[in-house]
Write an enzyme that holds these catalytic residues in place. Structure first.
Site, short mmCIF file in Angstrom:
data_model
loop_
_atom_site.label_atom_id
_atom_site.label_comp_id
_atom_site.label_asym_id
_atom_site.label_seq_id
_atom_site.Cartn_x
_atom_site.Cartn_y
_atom_site.Cartn_z
N ILE A 83 15.05 22.65 154.68
CA ILE A 83 15.08 24.08 154.96
C ILE A 83 15.45 24.36 156.41
O ILE A 83 15.53 25.52 156.83
CB ILE A 83 13.72 24.74 154.64
CG1 ILE A 83 12.58 24.07 155.40
CG2 ILE A 83 13.46 24.74 153.16
CD1 ILE A 83 11.22 24.69 155.16
N GLY A 86 17.69 20.45 163.26
CA GLY A 86 17.91 20.58 164.69
C GLY A 86 18.43 19.30 165.27
O GLY A 86 18.72 18.33 164.54
N GLY A 89 15.60 16.49 164.68
CA GLY A 89 15.09 16.17 163.34
C GLY A 89 15.38 17.25 162.33
O GLY A 89 16.21 18.14 162.56
N VAL A 91 13.59 19.78 158.95
CA VAL A 91 12.39 20.38 158.37
C VAL A 91 12.61 20.47 156.86
O VAL A 91 13.65 20.96 156.40
CB VAL A 91 12.12 21.78 158.96
CG1 VAL A 91 10.85 22.37 158.32
CG2 VAL A 91 11.95 21.71 160.47
N LYS A 106 8.05 18.51 159.32
CA LYS A 106 8.96 18.39 160.44
C LYS A 106 9.13 16.90 160.72
O LYS A 106 8.21 16.24 161.19
CB LYS A 106 8.37 19.12 161.66
CG LYS A 106 9.24 19.11 162.89
CD LYS A 106 8.56 19.92 164.00
CE LYS A 106 9.40 19.97 165.26
NZ LYS A 106 8.73 20.77 166.31
N ASP A 200 7.59 28.37 174.69
CA ASP A 200 8.85 28.63 173.99
C ASP A 200 8.70 29.78 173.00
O ASP A 200 9.07 29.67 171.83
CB ASP A 200 9.33 27.37 173.28
CG ASP A 200 10.83 27.39 172.99
OD1 ASP A 200 11.54 28.24 173.59
OD2 ASP A 200 11.30 26.59 172.17
#
Length: 848
Positions: A83, A86, A89, A91, A106, A200
């Site tokens: 789903i 990045g 890695g 998800v 993750k 973040d």
């Protein structure tokens, strides 16, 4: 078909039919060239067995869209679909085969060179998330390594990111952005309270569920507040970074608030306040002050929203909101405005309009209050309420017991409403029999509304069935106008339902939302008899008198209540608190206090698991007596969750955070404690202690002086003031303050006297100090009293006898003395911090 192929076909047929397979035999019968196929068949069998055990609707919900179950496993998880992806890695939506639920996994890319670094990074994120339990923060379930790949699995949050929302639908209305902002403020409050910063906060890291719930995600760049203080790493998404980060200054609570300000700016404009083509250009833009003004992009935004966001975006961190809770409060001004106010169409810069807008909002608020009371409009928006002391009109000799208890219990019940902040009884108690008007009281307490209750016996149905009537009036701040009045009647034995009814009415009249959890707690009323309630009220009265003799009278009253009703949870809580108080005052041993209180608290929680006061006491037991740091924090946070206005829960948690060395968070909670208890000397003293531990002696002295102004006769405040002065090396003034405290106290605590002796040693009177120490020890032995070895350690530190001081601290650790829980931050032991023996004592105390 040869025999080898037939063996493989038989295995495949058994898997398809759901027939159990003897895999050891299959490994022997199938040739090596087909072993890989056997392994795949075995995996398929595991998946098929999993799906056969699930209810049909779960299978349907967990299966991929094309109805072909994935067969890839990662540890206990079945990977269903990717789903997200990045640079580091991927998800996955996955199925937890042990707990039968969907989760988000993750998973980092497989990279043997970065294996150790990846493991530490994922475990670090998992540990950070595990310290936070909040509805607006994603929940972590676990982190492990399987087959050389690290993974972190967590709550599967279904919805769209705020980034996706803005890209698809454009900027949001101000009220919707403010609602999202308030939820994120609550999330950041929980993050900061756990001693962390997120680093973040951005639209991509916030998921908006269909229900309206906002969830803060991705703690990969987060870090400890203490760690951040010495870190200047550039982490986070550049467009959301605070200006100070580009100047190699450490991240902080205020830098998180800046990022949230950028997010709010983006939500209502689709643009960013500062933009550039590269990081160096972005840093230069911040230095040169090249920032867009919010009103230049959206002239239709409400003034309170613009003021709140512009303050969060201030280039100077000191000019931003101090805490996320403060920003949340500012955003509440946008809740359900009574009507739209059309302002003139001319436009001035907000640098000019901000002070004008603030003054204008005061006028508008006064007009809303007026129209809401005299002009036929609705009631003003309010979130801070004070309950004045009950006036009990029965003329009974029991009036002090009843009036006090009614006030305290109503305050506690109102505090269960999440969106209310209810002033503590210490502060409202100053207005007993007052001649001041509701408006004057509201101004003194800093609240939006004042509830004035009167109680009287109205009927008697026998000694054990007396009814009580409460007449409640709610007044607005500012004008003091009557907003609402109503009468409530109940038997004394079912008084809980009366409190709950008043709480719901008050919440409705100040437009405070009652959450599902609060509604459940308000509905969990306990019915007993009048005699039980009267005994309980008497126990509460004695418990508030703060002396060992009164604590014993409280125990007798609570025991009478429990003899009549063994399952009356409030009396069990009162009994436990009485024993803890006796232990703290030295009237009974710590072991006796712990044993007696623990039994009562466990019984109370079995009867009412959402009792805020029971959770506070459980936290006290775990913190002061068991040195269970993690368990204590969980209990304090639960207590605050169940009653966000519990000054005792907030203050105790502040003291815990200070002991844990999380001093910024401790100060935040100490100040929050003062907000709910503004006229409390105890709340001001807690802030003074936290500032002392932070080594901000000027701020500590100010808070101590404020505490003394609130309670001029307090010996305890003078001792705190003396400790601050001693830490600041103002020894003559410290001695004066300590002597004043001992003079004021009828029976000065041995630790106070030891403190004065240690000061004598520090000012060059070692012989006098040694003689005073010997006399004190002899006197205590003669009176069969004792003094904690840590206090002797402080005297020996004043004498520069470090070896004896260390021995005394080691003995204090053996005895689990309460006072050494703050060793990590106490200035009195600063001279020992480089000593290995001291470090070992500290490890024993803190467990780390």
């Amino acid at each position: 078909m040869n025999s080898e192929d037939r063996a493989l076909a038989d295995v495949a047929s058994s898997v398809a039919d759901g027939v159990p397979v003897d895999w050891e035999a299959a490994d022997v019968q199938v040739p090596p060239r087909q072993q890989r196929l056997v392994r795949h068949l075995r995996l398929v069998e595991n998946i098929s067995q999993l799906y056969r055990t699930l209810p049909d609707e779960d299978v349907q919900a967990s299966a991929p869209a094309d109805d072909r179950p994935h067969v890839e496993h990662w540890g206990p998880l079945v990977l269903l679909e990717r789903i997200g992806q990045g640079t580091s890695g991927e998800v996955y939506r996955a199925w937890d085969s042990r707990l039968h639920r969907d989760v988000a996994l993750k998973q980092l890319h497989h990279d043997h060179r970065a294996r150790r670094d990846a493991q530490e990074r994922v475990l670090g994120e998992a540990r950070r998330l595990a310290r936070i339990r909040h509805e607006h923060v994603v929940s972590v379930y676990g982190a492990e390594e399987h087959e050389g790949r690290m993974g972190l699995w967590m709550e599967l949050v279904r919805g769209e990111s705020l980034e996706e929302r803005i890209k698809a639908h454009g900027p949001l209305p101000a009220d919707e952005a403010a609602r999202i902002g308030r939820q994120l403020c609550a999330a950041l409050s929980a993050v900061h309270a756990a001693g962390l910063i997120h680093r973040d906060v951005k639209a991509q890291n916030v998921i908006l569920e269909a229900s309206g719930r906002t969830v803060l995600m991705d703690f990969g760049t987060g870090e400890e507040l203490r760690q951040s203080a010495g870190s200047t790493r550039l982490a986070g998404t550049p467009l959301y970074l605070a200006p100070e980060i580009f100047k190699a200054q450490p991240a902080s609570v205020q830098s998180d608030l800046y990022s949230l300000g950028v997010l709010l700016f983006y939500l209502v404009t689709g643009q960013f306040p500062v933009t550039a083509g590269s990081i160096s250009e972005l840093a230069r833009a911040h230095i040169e002050g090249k920032r867009r003004e919010l009103d230049d992009l959206r002239a239709d935004l409400p003034a309170p929203f613009v003021v709140a966001v512009e303050r969060a975006l201030s280039p100077n961190p000191a000019h931003r909101q101090r805490t996320a809770a403060e920003l949340e409060l500012a955003l509440r001004d946008l809740e359900s405005p009574p009507e739209t106010l059309t302002l003139p169409s001319w436009r001035w810069p907000w640098r000019v309009l901000v002070p004008v807008a603030a003054a204008l909002m005061l006028v508008i608020t006064a007009l809303i209050v007026w129209t809401g009371t005299g002009g036929g409009g609705s009631a003003p928006m309010a979130s801070r309420v004070a309950v004045l002391p009950f006036v009990y009109a029965s003329g009974s000799s029991e009036a002090p017991f009843v009036a006090d208890a009614l006030t305290d219990q109503l305050i506690a019940t109102l505090g269960q409403v999440d969106s209310l902040r209810v002033t503590a009884s210490d502060s409202v108690g100053r207005f007993t029999n007052t001649t001041q008007s509701p408006a004057q009281i509201a101004a003194a307490l800093g609240v939006d509304a004042v509830l004035q209750p009167t109680a009287a016996l109205v009927a008697e149905g026998g000694r054990d069935r007396q009814a009580i009537r409460v007449d409640a009036k709610l007044f607005a701040a500012g004008t003091g106008e009557l907003l609402w009045t109503k009468s409530f009647t109940s038997e004394l034995g079912s008084i809980d339902s009366l409190y709950a009814s008043i709480a719901r009415e008050v919440a409705g009249n100040v437009r405070a939302a009652v959450s599902t959890g609060a509604s459940r707690r308000l509905g969990a009323t306990q019915v007993t008899t009048q005699r039980v309630t009267e005994s309980y009220f008497e126990g509460l009265y004695h418990l508030k008198q703060l002396s060992p003799d009164h604590a014993r009278l409280a125990i007798a009253a609570f025991e009478r209540a429990l003899e009549l009703d063994p399952e009356y949870a409030p009396a069990l809580v009162g009994l436990a608190r009485s024993y803890i108080d006796l232990g703290i005052k030295g009237a009974i041993t710590h072991a006796e206090a712990r044993a007696r209180a623990t039994v009562r608290i466990e019984r109370a929680l079995a009867l009412d698991s959402e009792s805020s006061e029971a959770r506070v006491l459980t936290g006290d037991l775990k913190f002061y007596y068991n040195w269970d740091w993690r368990g204590a924090e969980e209990e304090y946070l639960r207590a605050i969750e169940f009653n966000g206005s519990s000054d005792r829960a907030i203050t105790q948690y502040a003291r815990y955070l200070a002991a844990a060395g999380r001093l910024d968070s401790a100060l935040e909670y100490a100040r929050r404690g003062r907000l709910v208890n503004p006229l409390s000397s105890s709340a001001a003293s807690t802030e003074a202690l936290v500032e002392l531990f932070r080594r901000d002696y000027a701020a500590a002295l100010r808070a101590a002086d404020e505490a003394l102004a609130l309670n001029p006769g307090s010996a305890g405040v003078r001792i705190i003031r003396s400790r601050v002065l001693a830490a600041a090396n103002s020894l003559p003034e410290a001695i004066d303050a300590a002597q004043e405290a001992i003079t004021l106290s009828t029976v000065p605590a041995p630790g106070w006297r030891a403190h004065l002796i240690s000061l004598q040693a520090r000012v060059g009177q070692p012989q006098e100090a040694r003689g005073a120490m010997r006399r004190l020890v002899v006197e205590l032995e003669r009176n069969k009293e004792s003094m904690g070895p840590e206090h002797l350690a402080y005297i020996h530190l004043g004498l520069s006898d470090f070896e004896t001081a260390l021995a005394m601290l080691e003995q204090a650790a053996d005895e689990r003395s309460v006072d050494i829980l703050w060793l990590a931050v106490d200035p009195r032991v600063d001279e020992l911090r480089g000593n290995l023996r001291f470090k070992r004592v500290l490890e024993r105390v803190t467990g780390r």
